[in-house]
Design a protein around this motif. Structure first.
Motif, PDB file in Angstrom:
ATOM      1  N   CYS A  33     -12.358   2.316   7.355  1.00 57.95           N
ATOM      2  CA  CYS A  33     -11.807   2.638   6.040  1.00 57.95           C
ATOM      3  C   CYS A  33     -12.931   2.700   5.009  1.00 57.95           C
ATOM      4  O   CYS A  33     -13.811   1.824   4.986  1.00 57.95           O
ATOM      5  CB  CYS A  33     -10.769   1.598   5.642  1.00 57.95           C
ATOM      6  SG  CYS A  33      -9.972   1.949   4.066  1.00 57.95           S
ATOM      7  N   CYS A  35     -12.935   2.163   1.925  1.00 60.19           N
ATOM      8  CA  CYS A  35     -12.906   1.189   0.820  1.00 60.19           C
ATOM      9  C   CYS A  35     -13.812   0.007   1.104  1.00 60.19           C
ATOM     10  O   CYS A  35     -14.122  -0.760   0.201  1.00 60.19           O
ATOM     11  CB  CYS A  35     -11.473   0.718   0.556  1.00 60.19           C
ATOM     12  SG  CYS A  35     -10.936  -0.604   1.666  1.00 60.19           S
ATOM     13  N   CYS A  37     -13.019  -2.306   3.567  1.00 59.84           N
ATOM     14  CA  CYS A  37     -12.245  -3.410   4.146  1.00 59.84           C
ATOM     15  C   CYS A  37     -12.518  -3.592   5.634  1.00 59.84           C
ATOM     16  O   CYS A  37     -12.199  -4.637   6.204  1.00 59.84           O
ATOM     17  CB  CYS A  37     -10.750  -3.210   3.904  1.00 59.84           C
ATOM     18  SG  CYS A  37      -9.993  -1.861   4.854  1.00 59.84           S
ATOM     19  N   GLU A  39     -11.165  -1.935   8.154  1.00 60.83           N
ATOM     20  CA  GLU A  39     -10.064  -1.518   9.032  1.00 60.83           C
ATOM     21  C   GLU A  39     -10.416  -0.215   9.737  1.00 60.83           C
ATOM     22  O   GLU A  39     -11.109   0.644   9.193  1.00 60.83           O
ATOM     23  CB  GLU A  39      -8.773  -1.335   8.232  1.00 60.83           C
ATOM     24  CG  GLU A  39      -8.198  -2.609   7.690  1.00 60.83           C
ATOM     25  CD  GLU A  39      -7.438  -3.428   8.719  1.00 60.83           C
ATOM     26  OE1 GLU A  39      -7.250  -2.962   9.860  1.00 60.83           O
ATOM     27  OE2 GLU A  39      -7.029  -4.550   8.362  1.00 60.83           O
ATOM     28  N   PHE A  70      -2.483  -0.857   5.495  1.00 63.54           N
ATOM     29  CA  PHE A  70      -3.588  -1.797   5.298  1.00 63.54           C
ATOM     30  C   PHE A  70      -3.386  -2.546   3.980  1.00 63.54           C
ATOM     31  O   PHE A  70      -2.741  -2.038   3.061  1.00 63.54           O
ATOM     32  CB  PHE A  70      -4.938  -1.069   5.219  1.00 63.54           C
ATOM     33  CG  PHE A  70      -5.317  -0.304   6.461  1.00 63.54           C
ATOM     34  CD1 PHE A  70      -4.675  -0.485   7.675  1.00 63.54           C
ATOM     35  CD2 PHE A  70      -6.343   0.625   6.404  1.00 63.54           C
ATOM     36  CE1 PHE A  70      -5.043   0.225   8.810  1.00 63.54           C
ATOM     37  CE2 PHE A  70      -6.726   1.350   7.529  1.00 63.54           C
ATOM     38  CZ  PHE A  70      -6.074   1.147   8.729  1.00 63.54           C
ATOM     39  N   GLU A  71      -3.986  -3.701   3.886  1.00 60.21           N
ATOM     40  CA  GLU A  71      -3.901  -4.464   2.644  1.00 60.21           C
ATOM     41  C   GLU A  71      -4.493  -3.680   1.466  1.00 60.21           C
ATOM     42  O   GLU A  71      -3.978  -3.715   0.357  1.00 60.21           O
ATOM     43  CB  GLU A  71      -4.624  -5.803   2.799  1.00 60.21           C
ATOM     44  CG  GLU A  71      -4.397  -6.739   1.637  1.00 60.21           C
ATOM     45  CD  GLU A  71      -5.014  -8.103   1.865  1.00 60.21           C
ATOM     46  OE1 GLU A  71      -5.526  -8.671   0.882  1.00 60.21           O
ATOM     47  OE2 GLU A  71      -4.979  -8.606   3.002  1.00 60.21           O
ATOM     48  N   CYS A  72      -5.551  -2.904   1.728  1.00 63.26           N
ATOM     49  CA  CYS A  72      -6.234  -2.159   0.657  1.00 63.26           C
ATOM     50  C   CYS A  72      -5.397  -0.990   0.119  1.00 63.26           C
ATOM     51  O   CYS A  72      -5.593  -0.556  -1.002  1.00 63.26           O
ATOM     52  CB  CYS A  72      -7.566  -1.621   1.164  1.00 63.26           C
ATOM     53  SG  CYS A  72      -7.396  -0.334   2.437  1.00 63.26           S
ATOM     54  N   SER A  74      -5.683   2.050   0.624  1.00 60.96           N
ATOM     55  CA  SER A  74      -6.561   3.125   0.156  1.00 60.96           C
ATOM     56  C   SER A  74      -5.969   4.493   0.489  1.00 60.96           C
ATOM     57  O   SER A  74      -5.186   4.651   1.428  1.00 60.96           O
ATOM     58  CB  SER A  74      -7.957   2.992   0.770  1.00 60.96           C
ATOM     59  OG  SER A  74      -7.882   3.147   2.174  1.00 60.96           O
TER      60      SER A  74
END
Length: 118
Positions: A33, A35, A37, A39, A70-72, A74
């Motif tokens: 990912c 961002c 993170c 992932e 995902f937590e982000c 994005s």
């Protein structure tokens, strides 16, 4: 951010940040990912999923990549190897966004089946 691309057959054990790995043999692209993170993002390549364009120099994936699981959360585009960040989507937009690919797949396979029957 510019992504590098590497054509591979099998996924490497360790993925590098900022690299889009493309397996034409397995019709998929994979990357971390963007961002940060960490992932793993897998994009299946097919007429009903993501389309890949390679002009000999850069890569474009269509449609956008929405990492809403995902937590982000994005959301971004990869156009000519450049990452273009999209705005954050609302929960309602995410719900609708999840329904679109399903409709797209149904339409694609319905048309495919009609052609096959002819």
């Amino acid at each position: 951010m510019i992504l590098q691309h590497k054509f591979i057959e099998f996924r490497p054990k360790e993925l590098e940040d900022g690299v889009l790995y493309i397996s034409m043999e397995y019709n998929s692209a994979i990357h971390k990912c963007v961002c940060g993170c960490g992932e793993l993002v897998v994009t299946p390549l097919s007429p009903s999923e993501w389309q890949l364009t390679y002009n000999g120099k850069s890569i474009t994936l269509y449609p956008s990549i929405g990492n809403w699981h995902f937590e982000c959360k994005s959301h971004y585009w990869i156009r000519n190897s450049e990452v273009i960040h999209a705005r954050k989507w609302t929960d309602e937009e995410i719900k609708i966004g999840h329904e679109k690919p399903s409709k797209k797949k149904k339409k694609y396979f319905s048309n495919w089946w009609k052609k096959k029957k002819k």
